[in-house]
Design a protein around this motif. Structure first.
Motif, PDB file in Angstrom:
ATOM      1  N   ALA A   1       0.835  -1.202   0.000  1.00  0.00           N
ATOM      2  CA  ALA A   1       0.000   0.000   0.000  1.00  0.00           C
ATOM      3  C   ALA A   1       0.873   1.256   0.000  1.00  0.00           C
ATOM      4  O   ALA A   1       0.534   2.249  -0.648  1.00  0.00           O
ATOM      5  CB  ALA A   1      -0.947  -0.008   1.195  1.00  0.00           C
ATOM      6  N   ASP A   2       2.017   1.213   0.694  1.00  0.00           N
ATOM      7  CA  ASP A   2       2.935   2.362   0.693  1.00  0.00           C
ATOM      8  C   ASP A   2       3.415   2.674  -0.720  1.00  0.00           C
ATOM      9  O   ASP A   2       3.441   3.836  -1.135  1.00  0.00           O
ATOM     10  CB  ASP A   2       4.157   2.093   1.583  1.00  0.00           C
ATOM     11  N   ALA A   3       3.806   1.651  -1.461  1.00  0.00           N
ATOM     12  CA  ALA A   3       4.297   1.851  -2.824  1.00  0.00           C
ATOM     13  C   ALA A   3       3.180   2.342  -3.743  1.00  0.00           C
ATOM     14  O   ALA A   3       3.417   3.175  -4.623  1.00  0.00           O
ATOM     15  CB  ALA A   3       4.905   0.563  -3.362  1.00  0.00           C
ATOM     16  N   ILE A   4       1.983   1.840  -3.535  1.00  0.00           N
ATOM     17  CA  ILE A   4       0.846   2.280  -4.351  1.00  0.00           C
ATOM     18  C   ILE A   4       0.544   3.747  -4.060  1.00  0.00           C
ATOM     19  O   ILE A   4       0.348   4.546  -4.979  1.00  0.00           O
ATOM     20  CB  ILE A   4      -0.392   1.401  -4.092  1.00  0.00           C
ATOM     21  N   GLU A   5       0.531   4.111  -2.783  1.00  0.00           N
ATOM     22  CA  GLU A   5       0.302   5.511  -2.424  1.00  0.00           C
ATOM     23  C   GLU A   5       1.359   6.416  -3.037  1.00  0.00           C
ATOM     24  O   GLU A   5       1.043   7.494  -3.533  1.00  0.00           O
ATOM     25  CB  GLU A   5       0.314   5.681  -0.903  1.00  0.00           C
ATOM     26  N   ALA A   6       2.609   5.989  -3.004  1.00  0.00           N
ATOM     27  CA  ALA A   6       3.693   6.794  -3.575  1.00  0.00           C
ATOM     28  C   ALA A   6       3.500   6.980  -5.081  1.00  0.00           C
ATOM     29  O   ALA A   6       3.767   8.056  -5.616  1.00  0.00           O
ATOM     30  CB  ALA A   6       5.037   6.135  -3.288  1.00  0.00           C
ATOM     31  N   ALA A   7       3.017   5.948  -5.753  1.00  0.00           N
ATOM     32  CA  ALA A   7       2.800   6.035  -7.196  1.00  0.00           C
ATOM     33  C   ALA A   7       1.730   7.059  -7.546  1.00  0.00           C
ATOM     34  O   ALA A   7       1.783   7.690  -8.593  1.00  0.00           O
ATOM     35  CB  ALA A   7       2.414   4.669  -7.752  1.00  0.00           C
ATOM     36  N   PHE A   8       0.763   7.230  -6.663  1.00  0.00           N
ATOM     37  CA  PHE A   8      -0.324   8.171  -6.907  1.00  0.00           C
ATOM     38  C   PHE A   8      -0.173   9.469  -6.139  1.00  0.00           C
ATOM     39  O   PHE A   8      -1.036  10.336  -6.233  1.00  0.00           O
ATOM     40  CB  PHE A   8      -1.677   7.524  -6.563  1.00  0.00           C
ATOM     41  N   GLU A   9       0.889   9.592  -5.347  1.00  0.00           N
ATOM     42  CA  GLU A   9       1.123  10.793  -4.542  1.00  0.00           C
ATOM     43  C   GLU A   9      -0.127  11.182  -3.763  1.00  0.00           C
ATOM     44  O   GLU A   9      -0.550  12.338  -3.759  1.00  0.00           O
ATOM     45  CB  GLU A   9       1.591  11.942  -5.426  1.00  0.00           C
ATOM     46  N   GLN A  10      -0.745  10.203  -3.132  1.00  0.00           N
ATOM     47  CA  GLN A  10      -1.959  10.465  -2.366  1.00  0.00           C
ATOM     48  C   GLN A  10      -1.644  11.235  -1.099  1.00  0.00           C
ATOM     49  O   GLN A  10      -0.589  11.067  -0.506  1.00  0.00           O
ATOM     50  CB  GLN A  10      -2.652   9.153  -2.000  1.00  0.00           C
ATOM     51  N   VAL A  11      -2.575  12.059  -0.695  1.00  0.00           N
ATOM     52  CA  VAL A  11      -2.385  12.826   0.529  1.00  0.00           C
ATOM     53  C   VAL A  11      -2.632  11.937   1.738  1.00  0.00           C
ATOM     54  O   VAL A  11      -3.342  10.937   1.662  1.00  0.00           O
ATOM     55  CB  VAL A  11      -3.331  14.052   0.580  1.00  0.00           C
ATOM     56  N   GLU A  12      -2.040  12.309   2.839  1.00  0.00           N
ATOM     57  CA  GLU A  12      -2.188  11.537   4.067  1.00  0.00           C
ATOM     58  C   GLU A  12      -3.664  11.427   4.449  1.00  0.00           C
ATOM     59  O   GLU A  12      -4.429  12.368   4.297  1.00  0.00           O
ATOM     60  CB  GLU A  12      -1.426  12.241   5.188  1.00  0.00           C
ATOM     61  N   GLY A  13      -4.043  10.266   4.930  1.00  0.00           N
ATOM     62  CA  GLY A  13      -5.429  10.051   5.347  1.00  0.00           C
ATOM     63  C   GLY A  13      -6.241   9.268   4.337  1.00  0.00           C
ATOM     64  O   GLY A  13      -7.357   8.873   4.619  1.00  0.00           O
ATOM     65  N   ASP A  14      -5.700   9.060   3.136  1.00  0.00           N
ATOM     66  CA  ASP A  14      -6.422   8.311   2.111  1.00  0.00           C
ATOM     67  C   ASP A  14      -6.156   6.812   2.190  1.00  0.00           C
ATOM     68  O   ASP A  14      -6.662   6.053   1.377  1.00  0.00           O
ATOM     69  CB  ASP A  14      -6.046   8.801   0.716  1.00  0.00           C
ATOM     70  N   ARG A  15      -5.348   6.388   3.148  1.00  0.00           N
ATOM     71  CA  ARG A  15      -4.974   4.971   3.249  1.00  0.00           C
ATOM     72  C   ARG A  15      -6.206   4.082   3.376  1.00  0.00           C
ATOM     73  O   ARG A  15      -6.309   3.060   2.712  1.00  0.00           O
ATOM     74  CB  ARG A  15      -4.033   4.765   4.423  1.00  0.00           C
ATOM     75  N   SER A  16      -7.150   4.450   4.220  1.00  0.00           N
ATOM     76  CA  SER A  16      -8.324   3.591   4.416  1.00  0.00           C
ATOM     77  C   SER A  16      -9.152   3.487   3.137  1.00  0.00           C
ATOM     78  O   SER A  16      -9.671   2.416   2.818  1.00  0.00           O
ATOM     79  CB  SER A  16      -9.180   4.093   5.580  1.00  0.00           C
ATOM     80  N   ALA A  17      -9.251   4.572   2.377  1.00  0.00           N
ATOM     81  CA  ALA A  17      -9.981   4.530   1.109  1.00  0.00           C
ATOM     82  C   ALA A  17      -9.243   3.658   0.098  1.00  0.00           C
ATOM     83  O   ALA A  17      -9.873   2.890  -0.640  1.00  0.00           O
ATOM     84  CB  ALA A  17     -10.175   5.934   0.561  1.00  0.00           C
ATOM     85  N   LEU A  18      -7.926   3.751   0.072  1.00  0.00           N
ATOM     86  CA  LEU A  18      -7.135   2.922  -0.833  1.00  0.00           C
ATOM     87  C   LEU A  18      -7.294   1.447  -0.491  1.00  0.00           C
ATOM     88  O   LEU A  18      -7.536   0.622  -1.372  1.00  0.00           O
ATOM     89  CB  LEU A  18      -5.657   3.321  -0.775  1.00  0.00           C
ATOM     90  N   ILE A  19      -7.180   1.112   0.789  1.00  0.00           N
ATOM     91  CA  ILE A  19      -7.316  -0.284   1.217  1.00  0.00           C
ATOM     92  C   ILE A  19      -8.724  -0.803   0.898  1.00  0.00           C
ATOM     93  O   ILE A  19      -8.883  -1.936   0.437  1.00  0.00           O
ATOM     94  CB  ILE A  19      -6.993  -0.447   2.717  1.00  0.00           C
ATOM     95  N   ALA A  20      -9.736   0.026   1.115  1.00  0.00           N
ATOM     96  CA  ALA A  20     -11.112  -0.381   0.801  1.00  0.00           C
ATOM     97  C   ALA A  20     -11.265  -0.659  -0.694  1.00  0.00           C
ATOM     98  O   ALA A  20     -11.886  -1.653  -1.091  1.00  0.00           O
ATOM     99  CB  ALA A  20     -12.097   0.692   1.250  1.00  0.00           C
TER     100      ALA A  20
END
Length: 87
Positions: free
Chosen positions: A54-73
């Protein structure tokens, strides 16, 4: 304990067709067509044939902090649909 990783099939295993505000994704292996949001093809492209956390996926999309739960969902929904593997 290692982090959960996710992987999508290779790009040539999917046929992606935009349909106005949704996208049709045909999974060749299962023969199933999925209707998804417009952001999903980009996510599938990042995950195509490679395991990422999930960390690598977030980095690829430059998501802002707090979107982790939406990404995992979203990833969980794609796993349930058979478009992404969890490992």
């Amino acid at each position: 304990m290692s982090a959960t990783r996710y992987r999508a099939p290779p790009a040539d295993a999917l046929v992606i067709a935009p349909l106005d505000e949704i996208v049709a994704v045909f999974h060749r292996a299962s023969g199933i067509t999925h209707l998804v949001g417009p952001e999903i093809p980009d996510l599938l492209d990042v995950l195509a044939a490679q395991w990422l956390t999930a960390d690598a996926i977030e980095a690829a999309f430059e998501q802002v902090e707090g979107d982790r739960s939406a990404l995992i969902a979203t990833l969980d929904e794609l796993v349930a649909a058979g478009l992404v593997e969890r490992g």
